[in-house]
Design an enzyme around this catalytic site. Structure first.
Site, PDB file in Angstrom:
ATOM      1  N   ARG A   1       9.065 -11.722  -0.433  1.00 15.79           N
ATOM      2  CA  ARG A   1       8.397 -10.780  -1.321  1.00 15.79           C
ATOM      3  C   ARG A   1       8.291 -11.405  -2.708  1.00 15.79           C
ATOM      4  O   ARG A   1       9.197 -12.134  -3.146  1.00 15.79           O
ATOM      5  CB  ARG A   1       9.206  -9.486  -1.443  1.00 15.79           C
ATOM      6  CG  ARG A   1       9.174  -8.605  -0.214  1.00 15.79           C
ATOM      7  CD  ARG A   1       7.799  -7.971  -0.003  1.00 15.79           C
ATOM      8  NE  ARG A   1       7.772  -7.084   1.143  1.00 15.79           N
ATOM      9  CZ  ARG A   1       7.345  -7.421   2.355  1.00 15.79           C
ATOM     10  NH1 ARG A   1       6.909  -8.635   2.604  1.00 15.79           N
ATOM     11  NH2 ARG A   1       7.345  -6.534   3.330  1.00 15.79           N
TER      12      ARG A   1
ATOM     13  N   HIS B   1      -0.560 -13.775   1.173  1.00 12.91           N
ATOM     14  CA  HIS B   1       0.363 -12.926   1.969  1.00 12.91           C
ATOM     15  C   HIS B   1      -0.064 -12.910   3.447  1.00 12.91           C
ATOM     16  O   HIS B   1      -0.350 -11.856   4.008  1.00 12.91           O
ATOM     17  CB  HIS B   1       0.421 -11.498   1.389  1.00 12.91           C
ATOM     18  CG  HIS B   1       1.665 -10.754   1.814  1.00 12.91           C
ATOM     19  ND1 HIS B   1       2.316  -9.849   1.010  1.00 12.91           N
ATOM     20  CD2 HIS B   1       2.378 -10.782   2.974  1.00 12.91           C
ATOM     21  CE1 HIS B   1       3.366  -9.344   1.656  1.00 12.91           C
ATOM     22  NE2 HIS B   1       3.428  -9.915   2.852  1.00 12.91           N
TER      23      HIS B   1
HETATM   24  C1  GLV Z   1       5.010  -8.366   5.884  1.00 17.22           C
HETATM   25  O1  GLV Z   1       5.053  -8.702   4.752  1.00 17.22           O
HETATM   26  C2  GLV Z   1       5.972  -7.536   6.561  1.00 17.22           C
HETATM   27  O2  GLV Z   1       6.838  -6.923   5.930  1.00 17.22           O
HETATM   28  O3  GLV Z   1       5.890  -7.464   7.801  1.00 17.22           O
END
Ligand code: GLV
Length: 308
Positions: free
Chosen positions: A223, A271
């Site tokens: 994150r 991401h």
């Molecule tokens: C992606 O970021 C997840 O939490 O699966």
């Protein structure tokens, strides 16, 4: 039993079809077309707007549409009903691939060869020694363990750090605050795979980075909140950190003016290190809906205090 599907990232059509095929007759409402709020029993959610889930008075279960649950727990108005997450074999595989790719990229000097190609320069660099490319993983859950095995299979020495004591064959395991510094001092690539909690927020800061060997690399695919972005930029510009591969950011999408976009030592991806796959996760979602209706213990329950 009505299920609310709430995600701006995921295609509701694919999810609705996949879930309905496994549980015919399941009443699925796609946010924001929810129908009467009192109909909703279960929410399947990714980054719901804060306060939104509070609107459903009969809600009995919230399922995170990702492996992480920080996007739910950061809502102070999150209803206090049971919370489950998915543990997606597809995400676990993808995350390990992403990390191996980043480690190999640095290890095989691909940055240098890309630069040489732009200069039409044919020059062989001395190969780095695999046995000396020690990779330090922060996090030894399902993703960390699989990643550790894949890296070990490639011949890299692997260290791993977790909150509580864990063991994994072939991996040098550290835990707790006292295990953090010894891992950092030996990690030539530091990889963050931790859940984001009050304890892990900002864990990669100036102090952490300074403990890594000179010339180390950083990979963050957990994150954005784990990394103090300004501290990384300073460490890169000082030359202490040689490069960073970043998939997650404090603000997503990464703002166009952010220095990471153009920094010569930073590689940015949007991401995508692990993307939730309806095919591999819908069975456990359906199973949890069944368990809820039969009063059975849930799969992958989340401990709200621990934060994962
Ligand atoms: C992606 O970021 C997840 O939490 O699966």
């Amino acid at each position: 039993m009505a299920l609310l599907f709430l995600s701006i990232n995921d295609d509701p059509g694919v999810w609705t079809r996949t879930l309905s095929a496994l549980m015919p007759g399941l009443d699925i409402r796609v946010w924001p077309e929810t129908g009467p709020a009192a109909d909703i029993d279960v929410a399947l959610a990714w980054k719901p707007p804060p306060g939104e889930l509070r609107r459903f008075p009969q809600l009995k279960l919230i399922i995170s549409l990702g492996m992480g649950v920080d996007h739910l727990l950061q809502d102070p108005a999150l209803p206090s009903v049971p919370l489950a997450r998915i543990v997606d074999p597809g995400i676990i595989t993808q995350m390990a691939e992403y990390v191996c790719l980043a480690v190999l990229h640095y290890h095989r000097h691909i940055d240098d060869y890309e630069r040489q190609q732009r200069e039409r320069r044919w020059r062989r660099l001395p190969p780095a020694e695999t046995a000396r490319r020690t990779v330090g993983l922060l996090g030894l859950g399902a993703i960390g363990s699989h990643t550790a095995r894949q890296l070990t299979a490639l011949g890299f020495p692997v260290l791993a750090w977790s909150r509580s004591s864990k063991t994994l064959a072939g991996v040098d395991c550290f835990h707790g605050p006292e295990g953090f510094e010894p891992l950092l001092r030996r990690s030539t690539v530091l990889v963050c795979l931790l859940p984001l909690t009050g304890e892990t927020k900002g864990i990669i800061d100036a102090v952490t980075l300074a403990l890594l060997p000179v010339g180390a690399y950083v990979v963050n695919c957990a994150r954005g909140g784990h990394l103090v972005e300004q501290d990384l930029l300073a460490a890169l510009d000082r030359g202490h950190i040689a490069g960073a591969t970043l998939d997650v950011f404090q603000r997503e999408p990464l703002p166009a003016e952010h220095p990471f976009w153009t920094h010569p030592k930073v590689r940015v991806t949007p991401h995508i290190a692990g993307i939730t796959n309806p095919g591999t996760t819908a069975p456990q979602i359906v199973e949890n809906i069944r368990r809820l209706s039969e009063g059975l213990p849930l799969l992958n329950p989340v401990d709200r205090v621990r934060g994962y």
